[in-house]
Design a protein around this motif. Structure first.
Motif, PDB file in Angstrom:
ATOM      1  N   UNK A 396      -8.091   1.608   0.255  1.00 13.69           N
ATOM      2  CA  UNK A 396      -8.283   0.444  -0.644  1.00 13.69           C
ATOM      3  C   UNK A 396      -7.274  -0.275  -0.891  1.00 13.69           C
ATOM      4  N   UNK A 397      -6.260   0.372  -1.800  1.00 10.76           N
ATOM      5  CA  UNK A 397      -5.264  -0.045  -2.554  1.00 10.76           C
ATOM      6  C   UNK A 397      -4.016  -0.431  -1.279  1.00 10.76           C
ATOM      7  N   UNK A 398      -3.955   0.423  -0.099  1.00 15.24           N
ATOM      8  CA  UNK A 398      -3.136   0.036   0.995  1.00 15.24           C
ATOM      9  C   UNK A 398      -3.415  -1.345   1.474  1.00 15.24           C
ATOM     10  N   UNK A 399      -4.895  -1.343   1.621  1.00 10.65           N
ATOM     11  CA  UNK A 399      -5.340  -2.753   2.257  1.00 10.65           C
ATOM     12  C   UNK A 399      -5.128  -3.948   1.398  1.00 10.65           C
ATOM     13  N   UNK A 400      -5.294  -3.495   0.024  1.00  8.86           N
ATOM     14  CA  UNK A 400      -5.287  -4.742  -0.918  1.00  8.86           C
ATOM     15  C   UNK A 400      -3.855  -5.286  -0.769  1.00  8.86           C
ATOM     16  N   UNK A 401      -2.826  -4.321  -0.941  1.00 11.82           N
ATOM     17  CA  UNK A 401      -1.347  -4.871  -0.929  1.00 11.82           C
ATOM     18  C   UNK A 401      -0.865  -5.672   0.227  1.00 11.82           C
ATOM     19  N   UNK A 402      -1.470  -5.120   1.430  1.00 10.30           N
ATOM     20  CA  UNK A 402      -1.300  -5.797   2.803  1.00 10.30           C
ATOM     21  C   UNK A 402      -1.737  -7.128   2.645  1.00 10.30           C
ATOM     22  N   UNK A 403      -3.111  -7.206   2.269  1.00  3.15           N
ATOM     23  CA  UNK A 403      -3.845  -8.625   2.352  1.00  3.15           C
ATOM     24  C   UNK A 403      -2.932  -9.665   1.234  1.00  3.15           C
TER      25      UNK A 403
END
Length: 906
Positions: A396-403
């Motif tokens: 969740x946090x990886x995807x949030x950072x990239x988005x």
């Protein structure tokens, strides 16, 4: 490899939630807490790689493909779904990606709860005409394919003709007499799916819905009698079902009112059959270990442009972006494979995951569903829904950072919003045992409910934003690529960040023991999943870093186990993948599920360790309200009746102390070096599962003994990576090699693992020495006075007898005649010599070893748990096999069959 020192400051903020509150496990809300910083490797990726991906993305490509996919999917017919398959394969190949098509059979296993489409259905032509007192065509499938309800029945060749009547409320339908409905065609503004049983019971000939689509009176609703078919409880019901727009329906109603009655004729050529549907994969193949996969899923076989041709088209663009940059040399090929999967919602993905042979589940992924809507369609909300609560939430946090970084690169008018877990139900693929952590990227939600054109003929390409599609494709290309190419440094940094997050949450939880256990368990899940990303470096050092993270959280939580009554101490253990669909569940059991009132994924808390009381507590934390043990018990009793779990009384489980007692009675003693072959299921329901068996074995042999187990993959691995490749020898050996203190030999197909003072001595040099030579790990055990223990299996499962065969110069085995792959400590792929197995069955069967051992009184037998077990001195087994082979090997004509592999990833 960076290491966390005990007590060191690892509080690096990592992402925030828009509301300012932390969204824990989807529903549980925690007070404000600063989040750790983005790991430096991810920060660097966002600054250096992500802009390149965005520059390469083309919204025009995606919009063109949306139209091509919708052109065939809109017909809602399985023959046309195969046309979509051909489109996807052609587009992926043009993008430079590999493709695979797997056929999923429809039909079978009725009442099993499995996600199975019971029947396929092809539409040929469907028409409906008012024939009296006026003539007017009101339905023509070939002009508007949305006008037929999926899973509609066919008519006789000559069609059916009947009077039209209007029923617009449930109360009206319940009160009206059978004679008033018998043989009539019913027009309703309601969704006919829930009306099917009552309409059928009262003898209606057909149903036509003119359900209103908000703000789209001329749009036809997309309607189904069932999701993957008519539910089995309604299986015998067959009814013709048609759809009109609200505006079209109003015209028919006016004619009915004007003339006092209408007669309608329907002709429906619809072919039902047991057939197949396709799962299509576009594959960006990994350069080093393509067998390890990161997935994106985007369902097809739906008629809309946003929902869901957009997701499929974005996946193709992801492949095009990555493959083009790889071919240009702008990006290295990722270490692992990125698989972009298209299939029928739930039924395609779940069938593929369940039935496709796979060494281990995918590592992580994303659901790309309903993306790229124009900001005015979705209120400008770009949603990133958390993965299912009990899976590894670090994604969740990886995807949030990239988005967030993507929106800085290219913002088509969206506002990022991190959101709770929502079951689509595709996101149930986040099942932590069989699936993978799977957040959901979407532009589905408005501030209030769904976007207006949802599931209707108004869902057309004009509602999509080219820039929005391109931004979503670039962001998800980045998310998938980062995970597919991540190595040890990335995993350690993410582990540190997740640890900081958990410590902050624990500090806020004060004296709430239930919440602390919840946070601790969430952290455990993250750390265990992250171990799959170990790539380069010393495994022991990496595990030490991860274990230090775990210790910090355990110490900070500092909670005692939950106490429970005897009935609440029953432990459910999973027996089938995923959760059941109620459409394929017997009505009596479906009723029990409904009465329990729990959500599907509570099933995934059944890890064979948590008892009912612990699951009730965990579910309560997830939901933020108390869930009773009684409801949880009812829920799992229904699953047990369906065959999805075994439900054992904690007091009746086989404990570690019993295993210790049984092992000692069998003759295992302190200081022994022992090779163990095993079957966990044969031992019975062991409390704590495979880990408990390993603990019991280590307890008996003590600190002076060395425990050895096979850690083979039997050529199932594309490349053997000692840090991550699972063994195919069963649950006990797989649990054993993963322990921080275990040594694991380097052998591409037949590695062994050991724990104890001689572990490294046994395991070293395996590749160079040869698989079953006298100085191989098992050979050293045999000639060093070690023992062989068969736990719940026979000695036919033992591999020590192969050492005897090699010692006889058996011409059917060659330890160095094949080529296989390994990944070394630096993370590089190497081609190494390996075993060439015999090309036929040995004429001297090892199946007679047990009887011969008994006859010569060379082994001691007895029960360990419920499993028949045997302990023998390894040299005795070796000598016995040699005696059986005497005079045979010299004459045997069976030869080894070498395997030669290419040096590339193909």
């Amino acid at each position: 490899v960076p290491r966390l020192k005990p007590g060191a400051n690892c509080l690096r903020p990592f992402g925030t939630i828009e509301s300012g509150n932390i969204n824990l496990a989807g529903v549980l809300r925690q007070p404000d807490a600063p989040m750790p910083r983005t790991p430096s490797s991810l920060n660097r990726f966002n600054k250096q790689v992500l802009p390149v991906l965005h520059k390469a993305a083309g919204g025009g490509n995606i919009l063109r493909l949306v139209k091509a996919i919708q052109e065939t999917d809109q017909w809602n017919s399985f023959d046309r779904f195969h046309d979509t398959t051909r489109t996807l394969v052609k587009e992926y190949e043009a993008a430079g990606a590999k493709t695979e098509v797997r056929e999923i059979q429809t039909g079978g296993r009725i009442g099993s709860g499995r996600w199975i489409i019971q029947e396929a259905e092809d539409f040929r032509s469907v028409t409906a005409d008012i024939v009296s007192p006026v003539r007017k065509r009101i339905v023509d499938y070939l002009e508007n394919p949305w006008q037929v309800i999926q899973w509609s029945a066919a008519t006789p060749h000559q069609g059916i003709a009947a009077e039209l009547m209007v029923i617009d409320t449930r109360e009206q339908l319940e009160k009206i007499r059978v004679s008033s409905v018998q043989g009539k065609i019913v027009l309703t503004s309601l969704d006919p799916r829930s009306l099917l049983p009552e309409l059928s019971k009262k003898g209606a000939a057909a149903v036509i819905t003119d359900r209103l689509i908000p703000n789209h009176p001329k749009a036809t609703s997309w309607t189904k009698f069932g999701w993957g078919g008519i539910p089995i409880s309604e299986g015998p019901l067959r009814m013709v079902g048609l759809v009109l727009s609200s505006a079209e329906g109003q015209q028919v109603r006016q004619l009915l009112q004007k003339h006092g009655g209408l007669r309608v004729e329907i002709k429906a050529d619809i072919r039902r059959y047991t057939g197949r549907h396709d799962v299509v994969s576009g594959i960006v193949k990994g350069a080093v270990n393509p067998q390890d996969e990161v997935w994106a899923i985007a369902h097809s076989a739906e008629p809309g442009a946003i929902d869901n041709a957009s997701g499929g088209a974005v996946c193709v663009e992801i492949a095009r972006i990555l493959e083009s940059l790889i071919q240009e040399g702008a990006l290295p090929r990722p270490k692992r494979t990125i698989r972009l999967v298209h299939g029928y919602e739930c039924y395609g993905f779940f069938g593929y995951l369940e039935n496709e042979p796979r060494l281990q589940p995918p590592m992580a992924g994303v659901c790309i569903d309903t993306v790229g809507a124009k900001p005015e369609v979705c209120d400008g909300i770009l949603g990133w829904h958390a993965t299912i609560p009990m899976s590894a939430g670090f994604v969740n946090r990886v995807g949030e950072s990239i988005l967030r970084a993507s929106l800085s690169c290219s913002n088509p008018g969206y506002r990022f919003r991190a959101q709770s877990f929502v079951s689509t139900s595709d996101t149930l693929i986040g099942d932590p045992k069989y699936g993978f952590p799977c957040p959901w990227l979407t532009t589905h939600w408005k501030k209030k409910g769904n976007w207006d054109a949802y599931h209707s003929g108004a869902d057309q390409p004009k509602l999509l934003s080219q820039d929005g599609l391109a931004m979503n494709a670039a962001a998800m290309a980045g998310y998938l690529y980062f995970l597919a190419n991540a190595g040890t440094s990335e995993l350690v940094q993410i582990a540190e960040s997740e640890t900081a997050r958990s410590l902050k949450l624990l500090a806020q939880s004060k004296k709430d023991a239930a919440r602390k256990r919840f946070i601790r368990d969430e952290h455990r899940t993250n750390i265990e999943r992250l171990k799959s990303w170990i790539w380069e470096g010393n495994r022991a050092e990496v595990l030490a870093s991860l274990n230090e993270c775990s210790v910090q959280v355990e110490n900070s939580a500092n909670v005692k186990p939950l106490r429970a009554s005897k009935s609440a101490r029953r432990i459910p253990r999973r027996k089938a993948p995923l959760s059941p669909t109620m459409e394929n569940t017997p009505e009596s059991l479906a009723k029990k599920f409904k009465e329990a009132g729990l959500w599907d994924w509570v099933l995934f808390y059944a890890d064979g360790i948590r008892n009912l009381a612990e699951i009730a507590e965990t579910a309560s934390c997830e939901r933020g309200k108390e869930i009773s043990i009684e409801k949880v018990a009812q829920f799992f009793e229904a699953h047990a009746a369906l065959g999805y779990v075994g439900l054992a009384d904690e007091d009746e489980q086989i404990t570690k102390s019993r295993l210790v007692r049984d092992l000692k009675a069998l003759g295992l003693t302190a200081g022994m070096d022992v090779m163990v072959h095993s079957s966990l299921s044969a031992l019975g329901d062991v409390a704590g599962g495979a880990e408990t068996v390993v603990d019991a074995l280590l307890r008996v042999i003590g600190k002076r003994g060395t425990l050895m187990m096979p850690s083979f993959n039997h050529r199932a691995a594309y490349a053997y990576h000692p840090c991550i490749t699972p063994t195919t020898n069963g649950a006990i050996p797989d649990a054993m090699w993963r322990r921080a203190g275990a040594a694991r030999s380097i052998h591409a197909t037949h590695a062994v693992a050991a724990i104890g003072p001689k572990a490294r001595e046994y395991c070293e040099g395996h590749l160079e020495i040869g698989i079953w030579e006298a100085e191989s790990p098992i050979g050293r055990l045999i000639h060093g006075g070690g023992y062989i223990l068969a736990l719940g299996v026979t000695h036919n499962s033992s591999t020590a007898y192969h050492v005897a065969e090699v010692s006889m110069n058996a011409g059917c085995l060659d330890p160095f005649a094949s080529q296989h792959r390994i990944i070394d400590e630096s993370g590089q792929l190497k081609i190494v010599p390996g075993l060439a197995w015999r090309g036929g069955t040995c004429p001297v069967s090892p199946a007679k070893l047990d009887a011969a051992l008994t006859k010569r009184k060379l082994h001691k037998t007895g029960k360990v748990g419920n499993g028949d077990s045997s302990l023998v001195k390894a040299i005795d087994l070796w000598n016995l096999r040699r005696a059986h082979l005497k005079g045979f090997c010299d004459k045997c004509k069976i030869k080894p069959v070498p395997e030669w592999i290419s040096r590339g990833a193909d």
